[in-house]
Design a protein around this motif. Structure first.
Motif, PDB file in Angstrom:
ATOM      1  N   SER A  90       8.284  11.960 -19.811  1.00  0.00           N
ATOM      2  CA  SER A  90       9.251  12.996 -20.207  1.00  0.00           C
ATOM      3  C   SER A  90      10.471  12.357 -20.875  1.00  0.00           C
ATOM      4  CB  SER A  90       9.681  13.799 -18.973  1.00  0.00           C
ATOM      5  OG  SER A  90      10.545  13.040 -18.180  1.00  0.00           O
ATOM      6  N   ASP A  92      13.437  12.409 -19.765  1.00  0.00           N
ATOM      7  CA  ASP A  92      14.380  11.862 -18.776  1.00  0.00           C
ATOM      8  C   ASP A  92      14.202  10.367 -18.588  1.00  0.00           C
ATOM      9  OD1 ASP A  92      16.172  13.676 -17.580  1.00  0.00           O
ATOM     10  OD2 ASP A  92      14.466  14.764 -16.728  1.00  0.00           O
ATOM     11  N   LEU A  93      15.324   9.654 -18.564  1.00  0.00           N
ATOM     12  CA  LEU A  93      15.244   8.219 -18.278  1.00  0.00           C
ATOM     13  C   LEU A  93      15.441   7.997 -16.783  1.00  0.00           C
ATOM     14  CD1 LEU A  93      17.333   6.620 -21.170  1.00  0.00           C
ATOM     15  CD2 LEU A  93      14.877   6.675 -20.947  1.00  0.00           C
ATOM     16  N   SER A  94      14.787   8.846 -15.969  1.00  0.00           N
ATOM     17  CA  SER A  94      15.024   8.766 -14.525  1.00  0.00           C
ATOM     18  C   SER A  94      13.829   8.185 -13.806  1.00  0.00           C
ATOM     19  CB  SER A  94      15.295  10.154 -13.961  1.00  0.00           C
ATOM     20  OG  SER A  94      16.307  10.762 -14.691  1.00  0.00           O
ATOM     21  N   VAL A  95      14.114   7.390 -12.806  1.00  0.00           N
ATOM     22  CA  VAL A  95      13.068   6.840 -11.940  1.00  0.00           C
ATOM     23  C   VAL A  95      13.550   6.980 -10.487  1.00  0.00           C
ATOM     24  CG1 VAL A  95      12.068   5.182 -13.553  1.00  0.00           C
ATOM     25  CG2 VAL A  95      14.078   4.542 -12.223  1.00  0.00           C
ATOM     26  N   TYR A  96      12.663   6.690  -9.557  1.00  0.00           N
ATOM     27  CA  TYR A  96      13.065   6.697  -8.154  1.00  0.00           C
ATOM     28  C   TYR A  96      13.843   5.415  -7.879  1.00  0.00           C
ATOM     29  CZ  TYR A  96      10.044  10.706  -7.511  1.00  0.00           C
ATOM     30  OH  TYR A  96       9.479  11.961  -7.608  1.00  0.00           O
TER      31      TYR A  96
ATOM     32  N   GLU B 211      15.517  16.080  -6.450  1.00  0.00           N
ATOM     33  CA  GLU B 211      14.536  15.545  -7.412  1.00  0.00           C
ATOM     34  C   GLU B 211      14.776  16.136  -8.808  1.00  0.00           C
ATOM     35  OE1 GLU B 211      11.271  13.784  -7.294  1.00  0.00           O
ATOM     36  OE2 GLU B 211      10.696  13.846  -5.197  1.00  0.00           O
ATOM     37  N   ARG B 214      18.011  14.507 -10.177  1.00  0.00           N
ATOM     38  CA  ARG B 214      17.826  13.106 -10.575  1.00  0.00           C
ATOM     39  C   ARG B 214      16.811  12.959 -11.697  1.00  0.00           C
ATOM     40  NH1 ARG B 214      17.711  13.070  -5.088  1.00  0.00           N
ATOM     41  NH2 ARG B 214      15.472  12.730  -5.008  1.00  0.00           N
ATOM     42  N   GLY B 215      16.116  14.069 -12.052  1.00  0.00           N
ATOM     43  CA  GLY B 215      15.175  14.047 -13.171  1.00  0.00           C
ATOM     44  C   GLY B 215      13.846  13.393 -12.841  1.00  0.00           C
ATOM     45  N   THR B 216      13.496  13.329 -11.555  1.00  0.00           N
ATOM     46  CA  THR B 216      12.251  12.669 -11.169  1.00  0.00           C
ATOM     47  C   THR B 216      11.109  13.649 -10.873  1.00  0.00           C
ATOM     48  OG1 THR B 216      13.146  12.569  -8.935  1.00  0.00           O
ATOM     49  CG2 THR B 216      13.300  10.568 -10.232  1.00  0.00           C
ATOM     50  N   LEU B 217      11.462  14.949 -10.777  1.00  0.00           N
ATOM     51  CA  LEU B 217      10.444  15.936 -10.376  1.00  0.00           C
ATOM     52  C   LEU B 217       9.286  16.010 -11.378  1.00  0.00           C
ATOM     53  CD1 LEU B 217       9.681  18.076  -8.270  1.00  0.00           C
ATOM     54  CD2 LEU B 217      10.868  19.758  -9.644  1.00  0.00           C
TER      55      LEU B 217
END
Lengths: 254, 403
Positions: A90, A92-96, B211, B214-217
């Motif tokens: 996606s 989004d540049l997001s990770v856990y 989630e 934070r954009g992880t969903l």
């Protein structure tokens, strides 16, 4: 192989000024095909319907009408099966952030039905390809946007998908990281995967895409090689196609 | 179900990476309650020792000298002081003395004539030292009166038992454990509900709206795990946290209370029997049946939190949406502590409250298994309904992409 046939998608949105609900048609009758070993570039300005189209292909959204087949699987009827063949990235540049790349890749491998040991091995291989091997055991909370994007790419490719969907993969990345991503897309193509990429970056499209489709206000304009598009519109760059579309709209032609 | 269990694993893995949250969720309650109750106990004990260890300061207006022996003969309990200047009541309120006694002038004559005479005792009921002074006076006068009555009866040649026609000998059929069980049963449901809800709330928000924020969903949804299993996994995680937090808190609190009340009883010379352990307050069956009730109730709460979390755009919105639920839980908890509610015929059919009622009756050894079954089945039904709603909600694109 991706086959999209006449898909539509609209959303209900709230108009803050009039406080009334209105229906926005995000995608209007798009049809396209991405063959194995082909990179398809989806171009268009912000809000054109690129991400919505890609989300529908990835089975995250259902089209209001039309059909989407991924490797012969109807993504609306069998979304989980379809998703097992797709590597989706996606915008989004997001990770856990709490995990290390190794932990994340192992976990997502299991989510995709890959054995934990195999997932770890593949993950490390992908990280190595993306020049991230030395960060495999570092918590991701301190990673830069580019590093997070590379881990996300590894995460998307972990289950060896036949179809790769990258939504603006180079946005926010520096030139070197962007080049690494483009090189990887080239490898994906060489490995015979069907790749569809959305982007604003025209030089990237001209460099790696076999075919492009330009989405403007939910409609696909042109579905050909970059060269054919330029010839058809009688322009020198793909940027100029955009300008013409906007100008046509203002004149009421488009 | 494999996908749901993988989601549970992912959530617990994420939690385990956050040491601060781990500490505040699991370790803090273990330390907090013994520390808190220990401090309260120690302060209370010190205060009591300070109050009972010194004589009460009393000023006396006794021209007849009828009460002189009672006070001066008991220097450990009474210290006769000069009347302070100014307003006497204000002096007592200012704790310059604990009590003022005014004996009627004809007291000595009345006593000789075997008539009742009175003492006016001015004290401050809100002050424990002052109340203790009155209590001491009552006991001292009662003991003196007993001697006087016995002397009078002796002089009359009558039996000393003339003044005590009947003696009541109480025998507690319920015993201490039942009395304590009843008290425990009245506030235990409130504690269980509060702890399960509050313990699960933040974790539920983190796992759902967090989630999204934070954009992880999307990365989770793009895997081949079905959405229903993602939601069930998150639900199981939130439920497990709620149950674990409630159990840790309750055990810690039970340990702290047992020790506190036990040491109080020992100090009062009642011995170890005065405060039975938790095992004696509730049989394994009672504890087991209470735990079984907690499962659907925890699932119901977890579902509510998940449902609100999925619907919210971000964690703040989720917190705001869940807060009314918290208020309802507090209200129901407080309501379930009210005396006499077990007599309301309709309560066994009111969701959530019927769980409180069932737990209350189990602990007071008045279990009604029909009501228990109704509460259990009703809560299971509610939990299932909410699970169905939650899984449907995650299928809605408007819920996922509401960012």
């Amino acid at each position: 192989m991706i086959q999209i046939s006449d898909i539509y998608k609209s959303f209900n949105v709230k108009d803050k000024k009039s406080r009334s609900r209105m229906r926005i048609e995000a995608v209007r009758g798009i049809s396209l095909t991405v063959k194995p070993g082909e990179i398809y570039g989806l171009l268009g300005p912000n809000g054109a319907g690129k991400s919505t189209t890609l989300r529908m292909i990835a089975g995250l959204m259902l089209p209001d009408a039309g059909t989407i087949q991924v490797c012969g699987i109807d993504s609306a009827k069998e979304p989980e099966r379809a998703r097992s063949t797709i590597g989706y990235l996606s915008t989004d540049l997001s990770v856990y952030n709490r995990f290390t790349p190794r932990e994340l890749l192992k976990l997502f491998g299991e989510f995709q039905g890959v054995d934990a040991a195999v997932a770890e091995r593949r993950g490390l291989h992908l990280l190595d390809r993306l020049h991230m091997a030395e960060f495999a055991d570092v918590k991701m909370e301190g990673f830069s946007g580019g590093q997070k994007q590379k881990v996300s790419i590894a995460r998307a490719l972990l289950h060896d998908p036949k179809v790769v969907i990258f939504d603006e993969p180079t946005t926010g990345l520096d030139v070197l990281t962007a080049k690494t991503v483009l090189d990887l897309l080239g490898i994906m193509k060489a490995e015979g995967r069907s790749v569809i990429v959305s982007t604003h970056v025209m030089p990237m499209v001209e460099a790696i895409c076999d075919r492009v489709g330009i989405i403007f206000e939910g409609t696909l304009h042109g579905d050909a090689s970059p060269r054919e598009i330029l010839d058809r519109w009688k322009v020198r760059t793909l940027d100029e196609v955009f300008f013409q579309l906007v100008a046509d709209k203002e004149r009421g032609v488009a | 179900m494999r996908g749901a269990l993988l989601i549970v694993k992912k959530e617990f893995m994420e939690l385990s990476k956050d040491r601060k949250t781990m500490f505040f969720t699991f370790v803090m309650p273990l330390v907090l309650f013994p520390l808190l109750f220990g401090m309260i106990g120690k302060l209370g004990k010190n205060d009591k020792a300070e109050r009972t260890g010194r004589p009460s300061r009393v000023c006396v207006v006794d021209d007849s000298g009828a009460l002189a022996g009672v006070l001066t003969g008991n220097p450990k309990e009474f210290q006769v002081v000069e009347r302070p200047s100014g307003d006497l009541k204000q002096a007592i309120r200012d704790q310059k003395l604990e009590m003022s006694l005014e004996i009627e002038p004809q007291a000595a004559d009345k006593q000789r004539r075997q008539e009742t005479w009175s003492v006016k005792a001015v004290y401050d009921r809100s002050d424990e030292s002052s109340a203790l002074a009155l209590d001491r006076l009552r006991k001292a006068v009662a003991s003196r009166d007993k001697v006087v009555v016995q002397e009078r009866l002796k002089a009359m040649g009558a039996s000393t038992q003339l003044a005590v026609p009947t003696r009541i000998e109480p025998d507690d059929a319920g015993g201490t454990s039942r009395a304590l069980g009843k008290a425990l049963g009245s506030f235990l449901p409130y504690m269980v509900m509060m702890m399960m809800f509050a313990g699960a709330m933040q974790h539920g928000i983190y796992a759902t709206a967090g989630e999204k924020e934070r954009g992880t969903l999307l990365s989770l949804l793009s895997t081949s795990i079905p959405r229903s299993q993602i939601i069930i996994g998150k639900l199981l995680y939130v439920f497990s946290i709620g149950i674990i937090v409630a159990m840790i808190n309750l055990l810690s609190m039970a340990f702290a209370v047992t020790r506190l009340v036990g040491s109080e009883a020992a100090a009062a010379g009642q011995g170890a029997q005065a405060m039975p352990g938790l095992g004696a307050l509730a049989s394994p069956g009672t504890l087991g049946l209470t735990f079984i009730l907690m499962i659907p109730l925890g699932l119901f709460f977890a579902n509510f939190i998940i449902l609100a979390g999925i619907q919210a755009k971000n964690t703040v919105e989720a917190g705001t949406a869940i807060m009314p639920g918290m208020v309802v839980v507090i209200f129901l908890g407080v309501f379930s502590m009210a005396p006499g509610i077990e007599k309301m015929a309709f309560l066994p059919y009111v969701p959530v409250v019927n769980v409180s009622l069932a737990i209350r009756k189990l602990f007071s050894q008045q279990a009604n298994y029909w009501e228990y079954t109704v509460a259990l089945l009703m809560t299971i039904g509610l939990a299932c309904l909410m699970t169905w709603l939650s899984t449907r909600m995650l299928r809605r694109e408007s819920a996922i992409f509401k960012v």
